[in-house]
Scaffold this motif. Sequence first.
Motif, PDB file in Angstrom:
ATOM      1  N   ALA A 137     113.166  42.156  40.502  1.00 48.92           N
ATOM      2  CA  ALA A 137     112.099  42.557  39.569  1.00 48.92           C
ATOM      3  C   ALA A 137     112.627  43.512  38.499  1.00 48.92           C
ATOM      4  O   ALA A 137     112.183  43.498  37.352  1.00 48.92           O
ATOM      5  CB  ALA A 137     110.954  43.208  40.344  1.00 48.92           C
ATOM      6  N   LYS A 138     113.606  44.321  38.860  1.00 46.15           N
ATOM      7  CA  LYS A 138     114.184  45.279  37.903  1.00 46.15           C
ATOM      8  C   LYS A 138     114.820  44.571  36.709  1.00 46.15           C
ATOM      9  O   LYS A 138     114.970  45.145  35.635  1.00 46.15           O
ATOM     10  CB  LYS A 138     115.277  46.124  38.586  1.00 46.15           C
ATOM     11  N   PHE A 139     115.234  43.310  36.931  1.00 48.34           N
ATOM     12  CA  PHE A 139     115.940  42.579  35.867  1.00 48.34           C
ATOM     13  C   PHE A 139     115.156  41.347  35.410  1.00 48.34           C
ATOM     14  O   PHE A 139     115.687  40.485  34.725  1.00 48.34           O
ATOM     15  CB  PHE A 139     117.331  42.151  36.368  1.00 48.34           C
ATOM     16  N   ASN A 140     113.888  41.288  35.843  1.00 49.86           N
ATOM     17  CA  ASN A 140     113.019  40.145  35.505  1.00 49.86           C
ATOM     18  C   ASN A 140     113.650  38.797  35.875  1.00 49.86           C
ATOM     19  O   ASN A 140     113.669  37.852  35.095  1.00 49.86           O
ATOM     20  CB  ASN A 140     112.658  40.175  34.017  1.00 49.86           C
ATOM     21  N   ILE A 141     114.199  38.735  37.090  1.00 50.29           N
ATOM     22  CA  ILE A 141     114.788  37.493  37.601  1.00 50.29           C
ATOM     23  C   ILE A 141     113.854  36.969  38.699  1.00 50.29           C
ATOM     24  O   ILE A 141     113.513  37.718  39.620  1.00 50.29           O
ATOM     25  CB  ILE A 141     116.189  37.763  38.202  1.00 50.29           C
ATOM     26  N   PRO A 142     113.394  35.716  38.609  1.00 48.03           N
ATOM     27  CA  PRO A 142     112.516  35.212  39.665  1.00 48.03           C
ATOM     28  C   PRO A 142     113.253  35.052  41.005  1.00 48.03           C
ATOM     29  O   PRO A 142     114.425  34.676  41.023  1.00 48.03           O
ATOM     30  CB  PRO A 142     112.046  33.843  39.143  1.00 48.03           C
ATOM     31  N   THR A 143     112.551  35.365  42.088  1.00 49.68           N
ATOM     32  CA  THR A 143     113.125  35.200  43.432  1.00 49.68           C
ATOM     33  C   THR A 143     112.418  34.065  44.144  1.00 49.68           C
ATOM     34  O   THR A 143     111.192  34.032  44.214  1.00 49.68           O
ATOM     35  CB  THR A 143     112.912  36.485  44.270  1.00 49.68           C
ATOM     36  N   LEU A 144     113.195  33.153  44.681  1.00 52.50           N
ATOM     37  CA  LEU A 144     112.658  32.119  45.566  1.00 52.50           C
ATOM     38  C   LEU A 144     113.057  32.504  46.982  1.00 52.50           C
ATOM     39  O   LEU A 144     114.183  32.941  47.221  1.00 52.50           O
ATOM     40  CB  LEU A 144     113.245  30.749  45.226  1.00 52.50           C
ATOM     41  N   VAL A 145     112.136  32.351  47.919  1.00 52.98           N
ATOM     42  CA  VAL A 145     112.432  32.713  49.307  1.00 52.98           C
ATOM     43  C   VAL A 145     112.826  31.459  50.083  1.00 52.98           C
ATOM     44  O   VAL A 145     112.203  30.404  49.924  1.00 52.98           O
ATOM     45  CB  VAL A 145     111.188  33.348  49.987  1.00 52.98           C
ATOM     46  N   PHE A 146     113.866  31.578  50.890  1.00 52.87           N
ATOM     47  CA  PHE A 146     114.213  30.493  51.811  1.00 52.87           C
ATOM     48  C   PHE A 146     114.097  31.012  53.241  1.00 52.87           C
ATOM     49  O   PHE A 146     114.765  31.944  53.624  1.00 52.87           O
ATOM     50  CB  PHE A 146     115.635  29.970  51.546  1.00 52.87           C
ATOM     51  N   HIS A 147     113.154  30.412  54.002  1.00 56.83           N
ATOM     52  CA  HIS A 147     112.974  30.814  55.404  1.00 56.83           C
ATOM     53  C   HIS A 147     113.784  29.949  56.338  1.00 56.83           C
ATOM     54  O   HIS A 147     114.111  30.347  57.439  1.00 56.83           O
ATOM     55  CB  HIS A 147     111.546  30.568  55.912  1.00 56.83           C
ATOM     56  N   GLY A 148     113.920  28.671  55.931  1.00 58.11           N
ATOM     57  CA  GLY A 148     114.483  27.736  56.887  1.00 58.11           C
ATOM     58  C   GLY A 148     113.427  27.204  57.837  1.00 58.11           C
ATOM     59  O   GLY A 148     113.744  26.588  58.846  1.00 58.11           O
TER      60      GLY A 148
END
Length: 489
Positions: A137-148
């Motif tokens: 969030a500090k760099f405005n980069i989207p995060t996708l979560v991988f749970h498996g």
Amino acid sequence: MGTHSTAPDLHVVFFPFLAHGHMIPSLDIAKLFAARGVKTTIITTPLNASMFTKAIEKTRKNTETQMEIEVFSFPSEEAGLPLGCENLEQAMAIGANNEFFNAANLLKEQLENFLVKTRPNCLVADMFFTWAADSTAKFNIPTLVFHGFSFFAQCAKEVMWRYKPYKAVSSDTEVFSLPFLPHEVKMTRLQVPESMRKGEETHFTKRTERIRELERKSYGVIVNSFYELEPDYADFLRKELGRRAWHIGPVSLCNRSIEDKAQRGRQTSIDEDECLKWLNSKKPDSVIYICFGSTGHLIAPQLHEIATALEASGQDFIWAVRGDHGQGNSEEWLPPGYEHRLQGKGLIIRGWAPQVLILEHEATGGFLTHCGWNSALEGISAGVPMVTWPTFAEQFHNEQLLTQILKVGVAVGSKKWTLKPSIEDVIKAEDIEKAVREVMVGEEGEERRRRAKKLKEMAWRAIEEGGSSYSDLSALIEELKGYHTSEKE
């Protein structure tokens, strides 16, 4: 611009948790992105890097893909772990799970320095890096979560967390249903993690809460599954639970050559030619494969019951037994003269087995599994019916999917969620033998096998061009490009 357009201007970074069950599918996902022209980087640590290097070099050599590895130093000693303890399997073997999670949390600063330097377009973070979305969030980069996890397990876990249906029953063995799900799904309180059913605040419950928080802050989740396998739950997760989710699996199917299949994960403990030669000598659908994954733990008396059951069942089998199973002398758990008696009938692999290679062989007709999602989906993709034996994590949910919904599995009768099975939890040889026979022989077994083969066809169709998983990955890549350009405008 069609879905085929290469996107070298797109850079996606993968940050898998340091455990084989997380690293292997992450590598496969990175390969899928790379095959679409996306620049990919996988973050790992010095002692885990070798798991990725060979595969990445090979991928680079055969295609024009841009795949990199970024190595972070792992603060094992700072967190009170022995030097060289860099993956979860090692930590679990010495009972240092919490120290390991603490060490993993100390990677935050290295990640942020890396993000500042490279400014990727997206970070695919493992669910256990619960702070990742705060960093991006500090760099405005989207995060996708991988749970498996499967769609089903994600829905079941969320329903359990929100509505706590296990509180409505008066004993640990009384059956309750999971509310609001598209199917009636039953379980008992024993199959719920102990801290959850007792309502205690532990490392486990706090971590679960932080994972949910990560999902809320993230751009969405990547799911190793395909729409046709669990359509009701893909819809439920998106519509009822409001998650943005892209299914891009089964990701293991990106490994097409024998070499790729044989070399997934660690160095195998058996030569693939030897393994194939043994399988080639067997009739189609005649062999049952037994494997409990990279983190499940079995005690010697349990191994003894499995050995007895396999002999009594009369089935040909391949059994992968991890080196740390059975504690101490690896032969104490085998009945006297066992391997001599079963020569040619049973193959015991001590250590890591080339699982996908074995499952996809036509001689393999059944799979006794701990129901980790990687294994369950590899079984589905190979069209093999399963004997289900969950012990912890979300494995009981995967069992419900395999046995109650897809109807390609037979439960062995595992009753209790536990990281450390004790003598009271040992499942008897006759129950194991019964489940093995049910999967391998008889009319119901045939019916189950037909269903499994149908799912296999669907799985392969999903990843081909125009298939549901292929198209979902295309849509995700286009969306990430769009995010990138709308940011620039």
